[in-house]
Design an enzyme around this catalytic site. Structure first.
Site, short mmCIF file in Angstrom:
data_model
loop_
_atom_site.label_atom_id
_atom_site.label_comp_id
_atom_site.label_asym_id
_atom_site.label_seq_id
_atom_site.Cartn_x
_atom_site.Cartn_y
_atom_site.Cartn_z
N LYS A 278 0.83 -1.20 0.00
CA LYS A 278 0.00 0.00 0.00
C LYS A 278 0.87 1.26 0.00
CE LYS A 278 -3.68 -2.09 2.84
NZ LYS A 278 -4.83 -1.88 1.95
N ARG A 352 -10.25 -11.60 1.72
CA ARG A 352 -11.14 -12.62 1.18
C ARG A 352 -10.49 -14.00 1.22
NH1 ARG A 352 -11.48 -9.19 -4.17
NH2 ARG A 352 -11.19 -7.66 -2.50
#
Length: 500
Positions: A278, A352
């Protein structure tokens, strides 16, 4: 973290010392106890209201210091607004607003004279909700603030007595509300803690602490998960020096043999994004990427604390996503526990992967009545709904309806988003069964489509709480960075749907 104030419920009456809080409507009408206090003080409320142009609007306050003839240190008058408009949420917002004013005034002990100016009795649940609002508003994450000894806890309200017509009923209602409040505060604390303090091991300890409430806690370490084929969850953790865990919390308050309700939470204690790292700006907020696991843990505390008549399972996948030499790479292909192969295109779509194996385990092991998962999953959810609503996806209309109703009642709002086979095309992979990201468009939806692959026929709902669990707007009952979102919502859904 600031200590929660002591809240008790006492028989209605006029306080003779300390600080008293009374209520007026928009016509400045007073209830019996407040009226008696005002008369004893020579009509001080009307004079002060005129001088301050106080109109009794909802949650507005009039602070009268050392009112003559009463022996009180201060008399705080709070507006209820239009009495016909008072709903459930207004009561906890009222409590939160009062707590904010009391804290600002550095009041330590107070009596709340809880009565309606029209003489109607205040329901026990509404009285308890005033206390809940005060409890939630009192939360401050100041654990790491350096303070001088004589300044420690300065301004914190320590003792609150709420005077009501039927104290016994209010105490009973408060026992339930307090348990839910404690669950919400636990979720807030977990999200607020920095990642160097709250890693997977420390999170496990927080879950284990629920055993004293009667929650059974089972821990699956990396070795056990590897035997079960949980390669999706383990792949996320492999770049971190900290070990991963799957934690299973069980509360058996329902009938023996009844299928449980199940809740699954994403617990990425810190998310760098892994190799798909990020940007540095804002990465510090990724200590909160375990907001789903925090909510599930807080919910289990709430259910056990109020001795909910339900069998419930809470499952949290705890990992840290780091970019070291062992970290998974973009392009890696892994097989989840249910056999579905996944091409990892972006290591920052890691939540996920954690949920995939946890969802499979929940259904395969417990055959629950339903499963709800919670995760701070996608920035796309925040783009779509901002910070006011969590995104709701479901394969079952009844479950979706129950969650929507509970969200409306609890104030932790959800909005249903679509699930449709057309979106599956976006996560098709040329090299595996599916890929872990569908690209820019419909990012929250494709994440939900991905998760749906790991649930068979069980009623299931996914809550993307990226915009509501952390950095959410300040309200009368939440002034910090973390909100504890999900605890009150799911507790309400369990109470209304599975305990009746």
């Amino acid at each position: 973290m600031a200590t929660s104030p002591s809240i008790s419920f006492v028989k209605q009456g006029a306080p003779k010392k300390g600080v008293a809080v009374v209520f007026v409507d928009e016509k400045l009408a007073l209830g019996p106890v407040a009226k008696a206090l005002d008369e004893e003080a020579g009509g001080v409320i009307a004079r002060a209201a005129k001088a301050a142009a106080f109109k009794g609007k909802a949650r507005s306050t009039l602070d009268i210091v050392a009112p003559g003839g009463l022996g009180l240190d201060r008399l705080m008058v709070v507006g209820l607004g239009k009495l016909d408009d008072l709903g459930e949420q207004d009561w906890w917002n009222l409590g939160g607003a009062i707590m904010g004013k009391l804290s600002a005034a550095s009041v330590s002990e107070v009596t709340i004279v809880l009565e309606r100016p029209d003489g109607a009795e205040i329901d026990a649940d509404d009285a308890a909700n005033v206390g809940l609002g005060m409890m939630l508003r009192a939360y401050k994450f100041d654990t790491y603030k350096s303070k001088k000894k004589d300044e420690d806890e300065n301004g914190d309200v320590k003792k609150i007595a709420i005077a009501v017509a039927d104290a016994a009923k209010a105490k009973k209602a408060w026992a339930r509300a307090e348990a839910v409040g404690e669950g919400s505060l636990l979720a807030r604390k977990l999200v607020d803690e920095p990642a160097n303090v709250l890693g997977p091991d420390e999170f496990v300890a927080e879950a284990k602490a629920l055993e004293k409430l009667g929650v059974s806690v089972e821990i699956l370490d990396g070795k056990k998960m590897r035997k079960l084929g949980m390669n999706a969850l383990l792949a996320v953790a492999q770049g971190s020096a900290r070990p991963p865990y799957l934690v299973i919390m069980s509360w058996n308050g329902g009938k023996s043999g009844d299928k449980p309700v199940a809740f699954v939470g994403k617990g990425v204690v810190f998310d760098t994004g892994g190799i798909s790292i990020k940007p540095a700006a804002g990465m510090e907020d990724m200590k909160g990427d375990m907001g789903g696991a925090a909510a599930v843990t807080g919910l289990m505390k709430a259910l056990a604390g109020r001795k909910a008549k339900v069998n419930a399972i809470g499952i949290i996948g705890l990992v840290e996503n780091m970019p070291d030499g062992l970290a998974q790479r973009p392009g890696d292909i892994i097989a989840a526990a249910n056999g579905v192969t996944i091409e990892v295109l972006n290591t920052d779509a890691e939540g996920r992967l954690v949920l995939a194996d946890a969802l499979w385990y929940a259904e395969e092991t417990y055959s629950p009545k339903m499963i709800v998962d919670l995760a701070t999953l996608t920035g796309a959810c925040v783009v779509a709904l901002g910070h006011e609503y969590a995104a709701l996806y479901a394969n079952d209309d009844d479950l979706a309806g129950a969650l929507f109703a509970a969200g409306t009642a609890s104030g932790e709002k959800v909005w249903r988003m679509p699930l449709a086979k057309e979106y599956d095309k976006l996560i098709e992979s040329k090299n595996a069964d599916i890929k872990n990201t569908g690209g820019r468009w419909a990012g929250s939806i494709t994440a939900a489509q991905f998760l749906q692959r790991f649930v068979k026929d069980t009623p299931w709902a996914h809550l993307d709480i990226a915009g509501t669990a952390m950095g959410s707007p300040k309200t009368d009952i939440s002034q910090g960075w973390s909100s504890g979102f999900g605890v009150r919502l799911l507790d309400r859904m369990v109470a209304d749907t599975y305990e009746k």
